[in-house]
Design a protein around this motif. Structure first.
Motif, short mmCIF file in Angstrom:
data_model
loop_
_atom_site.label_atom_id
_atom_site.label_comp_id
_atom_site.label_asym_id
_atom_site.label_seq_id
_atom_site.Cartn_x
_atom_site.Cartn_y
_atom_site.Cartn_z
N MET A 1 0.77 -0.80 -0.47
CA MET A 1 -0.08 0.40 0.14
C MET A 1 0.96 1.06 0.26
O MET A 1 0.92 2.13 -0.42
N GLU A 36 -2.71 -8.94 -5.24
CA GLU A 36 -2.20 -8.32 -3.84
C GLU A 36 -3.23 -6.77 -3.69
O GLU A 36 -4.03 -6.53 -3.99
N GLU A 39 -7.02 -7.87 -4.08
CA GLU A 39 -7.38 -7.84 -2.60
C GLU A 39 -7.46 -7.07 -2.01
O GLU A 39 -8.85 -6.73 -1.44
N LEU A 40 -6.76 -5.06 -2.33
CA LEU A 40 -6.70 -4.44 -1.67
C LEU A 40 -8.17 -3.17 -2.12
O LEU A 40 -8.35 -3.04 -1.70
N TYR A 45 -9.79 -0.67 0.05
CA TYR A 45 -8.25 0.70 -0.36
C TYR A 45 -8.02 0.96 -1.05
O TYR A 45 -7.07 1.96 -1.44
N GLY A 61 -8.74 4.03 0.94
CA GLY A 61 -7.04 2.92 1.51
C GLY A 61 -6.02 4.39 2.39
O GLY A 61 -4.62 3.82 2.58
N TYR A 64 -6.28 3.82 5.39
CA TYR A 64 -5.76 2.19 6.20
C TYR A 64 -3.92 2.35 6.25
O TYR A 64 -2.97 2.59 7.28
#
Length: 221
Positions: A1, A36, A39-40, A45, A61, A64
């Protein structure tokens, strides 16, 4: 991220998995990063603005990232020198606060607000705000300009909520405008300093600038 946000802050363009692997030298395949990112996306996010584009952070996001991966960035030597000189030459008066605001606007390239009380304030860097690609839409510019015209109303509440701990208010948590993020702190002499910018602002850099300014002001008191 963290890498996604870092890249998006720099480019204001949707971020793809291949870019992350190549630019950030990730020791995984592009397919792994893509999974990945998916998934976010499913967690809320990230979002995909166009079907063929990469992804960009959502408000969730950014939150987070700030809650789990955030580390402020120390100002460069040149930035520290400019801030130190401005603060040490000042006398803690309103002219000094204006000078500090102008230097912070120059270093951060954001909108800066300083206030001694909830109805005694100064701002600068409005152009910095409006040249951001997020605000290329004229309707959005009109909305933001209207918010700036009503700063005294927003500041009345904000001033009494802030203390010497740096606060980051993202999007809908920002009492000034949900299209923007706000980083603010109150230094010695009850001087409130705030940085206002798009959600895509460089949080690490901007928090570092405020942390350094706060410590300089504290050492002078």
């Amino acid at each position: 991220m963290r890498a996604i946000i870092s890249e998006y802050v720099k480019t204001a363009e949707p971020v793809g998995s291949q870019v992350l692997v190549e630019k950030y030298k990730l020791d995984v395949s592009s397919a792994t990063v893509r999974n990945e990112m998916l998934e976010l996306d499913e967690l809320g996010y990230l979002e995909q603005p166009h079907t063929s584009a990469g992804r960009i952070p959502t408000e969730a996001g950014y939150r987070y990232f700030l809650d789990n991966q955030f580390i402020s960035k120390k100002p460069s030597f040149a930035q520290e020198k400019k801030l130190s000189q401005t603060i040490r030459e000042g006398q803690g008066d309103r002219q000094s606060a204006k000078a500090l605001a102008k230097i912070l606007a120059e270093l951060s390239q954001e909108f800066i607000l300083t206030a001694f009380t909830d109805n005694d304030f100064y701002y600068t860097g409005l152009t910095n705000l409006f040249i951001q690609p997020e605000f290329s839409n004229q309707h959005i510019v009109y909305n933001i300009a209207g918010v700036i015209d009503q700063l005294d109303r927003h500041l009345a509440k904000l001033y009494h909520q802030v203390n010497d701990e740096i606060v980051i208010l993202v999007g809908t948590n920002n009492p000034i405008d949900p299209a923007l993020s706000l980083i603010t702190v109150k230094t010695s002499g009850n001087l409130l300093i705030a940085i206002l910018g798009p959600l895509r602002m460089p949080y690490r850099t901007n928090v570092g600038l405020l942390e350094y300014s706060r410590e300089l002001m504290k050492n002078l008191s």
